[in-house]
Scaffold this motif. Structure first.
Motif, PDB file in Angstrom:
ATOM      1  N   SER A  10       0.828  -1.208   0.000  1.00 36.25           N
ATOM      2  CA  SER A  10       0.000   0.000   0.000  1.00 36.25           C
ATOM      3  C   SER A  10       0.857   1.251   0.000  1.00 36.25           C
ATOM      4  O   SER A  10       0.573   2.230  -0.707  1.00 36.25           O
ATOM      5  N   GLN A  11       1.923   1.231   0.782  1.00 33.61           N
ATOM      6  CA  GLN A  11       2.813   2.389   0.841  1.00 33.61           C
ATOM      7  C   GLN A  11       3.530   2.605  -0.490  1.00 33.61           C
ATOM      8  O   GLN A  11       3.703   3.753  -0.933  1.00 33.61           O
ATOM      9  N   ALA A  12       3.934   1.508  -1.128  1.00 31.34           N
ATOM     10  CA  ALA A  12       4.617   1.618  -2.421  1.00 31.34           C
ATOM     11  C   ALA A  12       3.691   2.202  -3.476  1.00 31.34           C
ATOM     12  O   ALA A  12       4.095   3.063  -4.268  1.00 31.34           O
ATOM     13  N   VAL A  13       2.455   1.731  -3.489  1.00 32.95           N
ATOM     14  CA  VAL A  13       1.471   2.240  -4.452  1.00 32.95           C
ATOM     15  C   VAL A  13       1.173   3.710  -4.174  1.00 32.95           C
ATOM     16  O   VAL A  13       1.079   4.525  -5.106  1.00 32.95           O
ATOM     17  N   ALA A  14       1.034   4.066  -2.906  1.00 34.65           N
ATOM     18  CA  ALA A  14       0.737   5.453  -2.546  1.00 34.65           C
ATOM     19  C   ALA A  14       1.840   6.396  -3.013  1.00 34.65           C
ATOM     20  O   ALA A  14       1.562   7.521  -3.460  1.00 34.65           O
ATOM     21  N   ARG A  15       3.089   5.946  -2.929  1.00 37.60           N
ATOM     22  CA  ARG A  15       4.210   6.792  -3.382  1.00 37.60           C
ATOM     23  C   ARG A  15       4.145   7.067  -4.869  1.00 37.60           C
ATOM     24  O   ARG A  15       4.508   8.149  -5.338  1.00 37.60           O
ATOM     25  N   GLU A  16       3.699   6.091  -5.635  1.00 36.81           N
ATOM     26  CA  GLU A  16       3.699   6.222  -7.096  1.00 36.81           C
ATOM     27  C   GLU A  16       2.387   6.779  -7.650  1.00 36.81           C
ATOM     28  O   GLU A  16       2.329   7.160  -8.819  1.00 36.81           O
ATOM     29  N   LEU A  17       1.349   6.850  -6.827  1.00 31.15           N
ATOM     30  CA  LEU A  17       0.034   7.247  -7.326  1.00 31.15           C
ATOM     31  C   LEU A  17       0.011   8.641  -7.959  1.00 31.15           C
ATOM     32  O   LEU A  17      -0.626   8.823  -9.009  1.00 31.15           O
ATOM     33  N   PRO A  18       0.679   9.661  -7.382  1.00 32.10           N
ATOM     34  CA  PRO A  18       0.655  10.977  -8.048  1.00 32.10           C
ATOM     35  C   PRO A  18       1.194  10.923  -9.473  1.00 32.10           C
ATOM     36  O   PRO A  18       0.697  11.627 -10.365  1.00 32.10           O
ATOM     37  N   VAL A  60       6.236  -0.442 -11.872  1.00 28.62           N
ATOM     38  CA  VAL A  60       5.938  -1.167 -13.107  1.00 28.62           C
ATOM     39  C   VAL A  60       4.616  -1.912 -12.973  1.00 28.62           C
ATOM     40  O   VAL A  60       3.771  -1.896 -13.884  1.00 28.62           O
ATOM     41  N   GLY A  61       4.393  -2.551 -11.827  1.00 25.48           N
ATOM     42  CA  GLY A  61       3.142  -3.267 -11.615  1.00 25.48           C
ATOM     43  C   GLY A  61       1.936  -2.352 -11.625  1.00 25.48           C
ATOM     44  O   GLY A  61       0.889  -2.691 -12.187  1.00 25.48           O
ATOM     45  N   LEU A  62       2.076  -1.184 -11.012  1.00 31.61           N
ATOM     46  CA  LEU A  62       0.982  -0.220 -10.976  1.00 31.61           C
ATOM     47  C   LEU A  62       0.633   0.262 -12.375  1.00 31.61           C
ATOM     48  O   LEU A  62      -0.550   0.299 -12.773  1.00 31.61           O
ATOM     49  N   PHE A  63       1.641   0.629 -13.144  1.00 32.04           N
ATOM     50  CA  PHE A  63       1.393   1.130 -14.493  1.00 32.04           C
ATOM     51  C   PHE A  63       0.911   0.013 -15.421  1.00 32.04           C
ATOM     52  O   PHE A  63       0.136   0.261 -16.337  1.00 32.04           O
ATOM     53  N   HIS A  64       1.371  -1.201 -15.185  1.00 30.63           N
ATOM     54  CA  HIS A  64       0.878  -2.334 -15.970  1.00 30.63           C
ATOM     55  C   HIS A  64      -0.601  -2.560 -15.699  1.00 30.63           C
ATOM     56  O   HIS A  64      -1.387  -2.797 -16.631  1.00 30.63           O
ATOM     57  N   THR A  65      -1.003  -2.452 -14.453  1.00 31.36           N
ATOM     58  CA  THR A  65      -2.416  -2.603 -14.114  1.00 31.36           C
ATOM     59  C   THR A  65      -3.243  -1.523 -14.788  1.00 31.36           C
ATOM     60  O   THR A  65      -4.329  -1.789 -15.324  1.00 31.36           O
ATOM     61  N   PHE A  66      -2.728  -0.288 -14.768  1.00 34.33           N
ATOM     62  CA  PHE A  66      -3.432   0.789 -15.468  1.00 34.33           C
ATOM     63  C   PHE A  66      -3.572   0.460 -16.957  1.00 34.33           C
ATOM     64  O   PHE A  66      -4.642   0.654 -17.551  1.00 34.33           O
ATOM     65  N   HIS A  67      -2.481  -0.014 -17.552  1.00 31.46           N
ATOM     66  CA  HIS A  67      -2.524  -0.359 -18.974  1.00 31.46           C
ATOM     67  C   HIS A  67      -3.613  -1.384 -19.256  1.00 31.46           C
ATOM     68  O   HIS A  67      -4.365  -1.258 -20.241  1.00 31.46           O
ATOM     69  N   LEU A  68      -3.728  -2.388 -18.410  1.00 30.82           N
ATOM     70  CA  LEU A  68      -4.749  -3.419 -18.606  1.00 30.82           C
ATOM     71  C   LEU A  68      -6.151  -2.826 -18.509  1.00 30.82           C
ATOM     72  O   LEU A  68      -7.035  -3.143 -19.324  1.00 30.82           O
ATOM     73  N   VAL A  69      -6.357  -1.962 -17.534  1.00 30.32           N
ATOM     74  CA  VAL A  69      -7.671  -1.335 -17.348  1.00 30.32           C
ATOM     75  C   VAL A  69      -8.006  -0.439 -18.524  1.00 30.32           C
ATOM     76  O   VAL A  69      -9.117  -0.488 -19.085  1.00 30.32           O
TER      77      VAL A  69
END
Length: 269
Positions: A10-18, A60-69
């Motif tokens: 959760s902390q890792a995702v929060a850092r990259e969310l902006p 990379v995982g966060l942006f990959h998930t966005f790409h899929l969506v």
């Protein structure tokens, strides 16, 4: 997944969310549209967080998930709410599929070709071709007049050189809030490229707001060493935000895309 692992994720995702939100807005063409897909990405991760843990990094995982969506929705852009946006969408339709996504991931978000290949589920060689194609197509699509608001002379010279090298003209360089407004009054630009902190301790954001209040909507790119200060979730947020120290490719990409999103009917000849 343990509680500790869940908290770390959760902390890792929060850092990259902006930065995901910045990317989503630039990709879709509007803050509201980008934020919808960013929110859908988080919802997808709540259902299946394994996408993050299986990736080379949380980003990379966060942006990959966005790409899929985003891809599953048909890779949409913002709905055309006015003639300017409609013109931008018409430009978008002429681009090679996936090229702009690859360019944004590389030039603005700083992913290398291998990371982009993992995000987009393609090959690094294809990524290189997509980036080259996007640069070529976007730089050829439209040119105009650019105003630079920057108090550091060397940085301003670098920006002017980059902007003119891709075919745009520069109306001038302003170092203060008052100087920026005076320069815009003298020659109305098609694009503003602005630092945040100016020579007299005034704000580049305030300078831009002064110009927009007097002259109406003009595409804006902000340059700052502290991007998180402008990526707060409050409206409006800049669609194009370059982090200092910047690269030539970042400036070229942001300028081309900001110009690209302005209809040719709004450019001042």
């Amino acid at each position: 997944m343990t509680t500790s692992e869940t908290i770390d994720l959760s902390q890792a995702v929060a850092r990259e969310l902006p930065y995901l939100r910045r990317y989503a807005r630039a990709l879709t063409g509007s803050q509201s549209s980008g934020d919808r897909y960013a929110a859908a990405t988080l919802e997808s991760l709540l259902v299946d967080p394994s996408v993050i843990s299986a990736a080379a990094s949380a980003k990379v995982g966060l942006f990959h998930t966005f790409h899929l969506v985003w891809a599953s929705a048909g890779a949409p852009t913002a709905e055309a709410e006015d003639r300017m946006t409609a013109g931008a969408m018409a430009h978008m339709a002429a681009l090679t599929p996936n090229s702009r996504e690859a360019l944004l991931l590389h030039a603005i978000e700083g992913f290398d070709h291998d990371e982009i290949a993992a995000i987009m589920q393609t090959d690094p060689e294809d990524v290189a071709q997509l980036i080259a194609t996007a640069n070529r197509e976007m730089e050829a699509s439209v040119t105009g007049k650019v105003m630079v608001i920057e108090d550091e002379a060397i940085i301003a010279m670098d920006i002017v050189d980059i902007v003119t090298s891709i075919g745009h003209s520069v109306t001038g360089v302003a170092r203060t809030r008052d100087g920026a407004l005076a320069l815009a009054d003298k020659t109305l630009p098609d694009l503003i490229l602005s630092d945040i902190q100016l020579a007299d301790n005034s704000s580049g954001v305030d300078a831009v707001n002064d110009i927009l209040a007097r002259h109406g909507d003009i595409p804006v790119i902000f340059i700052t060493a502290f991007p998180e200060r402008l990526l707060t979730g409050d409206k409006p947020e800049p669609a194009f935000l370059i982090t200092k120290p910047f690269t030539e490719e970042q400036v070229r990409s942001a300028v081309s895309q900001a110009m690209f999103f302005a209809s040719t009917e709004t450019l001042h000849g």
